[in-house]
Design an enzyme around this catalytic site. Sequence first.
Site, mmCIF file in Angstrom:
data_model
loop_
_atom_site.group_PDB
_atom_site.id
_atom_site.type_symbol
_atom_site.label_atom_id
_atom_site.label_comp_id
_atom_site.label_asym_id
_atom_site.label_seq_id
_atom_site.Cartn_x
_atom_site.Cartn_y
_atom_site.Cartn_z
ATOM 1 N N GLY A 156 -7.711 1.869 -3.923
ATOM 2 C CA GLY A 156 -7.785 2.734 -2.738
ATOM 3 C C GLY A 156 -6.470 3.478 -2.513
ATOM 4 O O GLY A 156 -6.457 4.626 -2.045
ATOM 5 N N ASP A 157 -5.365 2.835 -2.867
ATOM 6 C CA ASP A 157 -4.043 3.479 -2.703
ATOM 7 C C ASP A 157 -3.909 4.656 -3.664
ATOM 8 O O ASP A 157 -3.433 5.735 -3.285
ATOM 9 C CB ASP A 157 -2.918 2.471 -2.967
ATOM 10 C CG ASP A 157 -3.053 1.233 -2.092
ATOM 11 O OD1 ASP A 157 -3.583 1.368 -0.982
ATOM 12 O OD2 ASP A 157 -2.637 0.147 -2.531
ATOM 13 N N LYS A 212 0.816 -1.229 0.000
ATOM 14 C CA LYS A 212 0.000 0.000 0.000
ATOM 15 C C LYS A 212 0.848 1.277 0.000
ATOM 16 O O LYS A 212 0.552 2.239 -0.707
ATOM 17 C CB LYS A 212 -0.956 -0.004 1.198
ATOM 18 C CG LYS A 212 -1.995 -1.106 1.106
ATOM 19 C CD LYS A 212 -3.005 -1.032 2.213
ATOM 20 C CE LYS A 212 -3.812 -2.320 2.305
ATOM 21 N NZ LYS A 212 -4.480 -2.717 1.055
ATOM 22 N N ASN A 243 2.609 1.678 -3.388
ATOM 23 C CA ASN A 243 1.596 2.005 -4.411
ATOM 24 C C ASN A 243 1.235 3.489 -4.334
ATOM 25 O O ASN A 243 1.070 4.166 -5.347
ATOM 26 C CB ASN A 243 0.325 1.176 -4.213
ATOM 27 C CG ASN A 243 0.582 -0.322 -4.304
ATOM 28 O OD1 ASN A 243 1.612 -0.744 -4.816
ATOM 29 N ND2 ASN A 243 -0.352 -1.119 -3.810
#
Length: 312
Positions: A251-252, A40, A43
């Site tokens: 989402g990242d 995450k 990213n």
Amino acid sequence: MVVVSVVGSIHMDFYIRLPKLPQQDETVVGYGFTMLPGGKGANQAVAAARLGAETYFIGRVGRDVFGSQLIDALKISKVNVDYITIDDTTHTGVAFILLNSSGENMIAVAPGTDHRISKDDVNRAADVIGRSNTVLLQLEIPLDTVVYAAKIGWRSGAHVILNPAPAIQLPEEVYKYVYAMTPNRVELSMLSGVKIEGFNDIIRAGRILIEKGVKYVVTTLGSDGSVVISEYGAVHVPAYKVKVVDTTGAGDVFSAALAVFIAEGMDIIDACRMANAAAALKITRMGAQSAPSREELIQFLKSYDMAEVVSR
Ligand code: RIB
């Protein structure tokens, strides 16, 4: 150019593509295997750099082949890697990702060096954190490091953005350091204790986090877009409709785009629109580090708006 620091995780993602995700005790035969950079934190760093921010990644990798490949991947996207520690004590973090034909996934992570990221790593990067417009954090590294980085960022006047994924209970202290939090439905429910069934529950849950000290709760709802909640109210920002290939890392990319556009001084609702668009472009491509460049984002917005006008 705005400055973004990301303190967080970095993984090699092992993908298997499958017609459907397995259930417990079920074996499903897939049709493709690939390894792609992920994690995450990394990213988010790649996405912020591609969107035009001077970006620093603070994290750890092992002294192994994945560690060096992951650092190379960051460099290709022009992420500064000076604050990555090579840690001999364990392996670089890895994730196993099962991806179905609708682009939905199941992910299992072996954190390795992620779980050794410490306050010392944050202190070593204190200078860049001190001159960052935004500090981006997630929860794949030790929680006390996250809280410490949030505090350092907040003290130096940066906007701290916390993507609370994967969801865990947070100490009360951290909320006041956070400018914007970007949970999905599940994470919002866990943090607030509210069962999320509809839009009103999202607002009620978001308000609980606002009362704890967060300025904006920006909840991501996948194909339903996102909702910005502040002490003044709630605004729904619709999603862009695209053909889904791989939702991993959406989402990242969303959190990173929000960070970049907030750092540039954009109003939160407009920044959220840009973040929705960046996440939409990401899900049309394989891999968690396939965020769009700034030029691609602008081109997408132009062509999408045109397509909307034509279809009206
Ligand atoms: O958010 C997606 C990421 O979660 C993947 O890249 C995987 O490594 C896990 O950290």
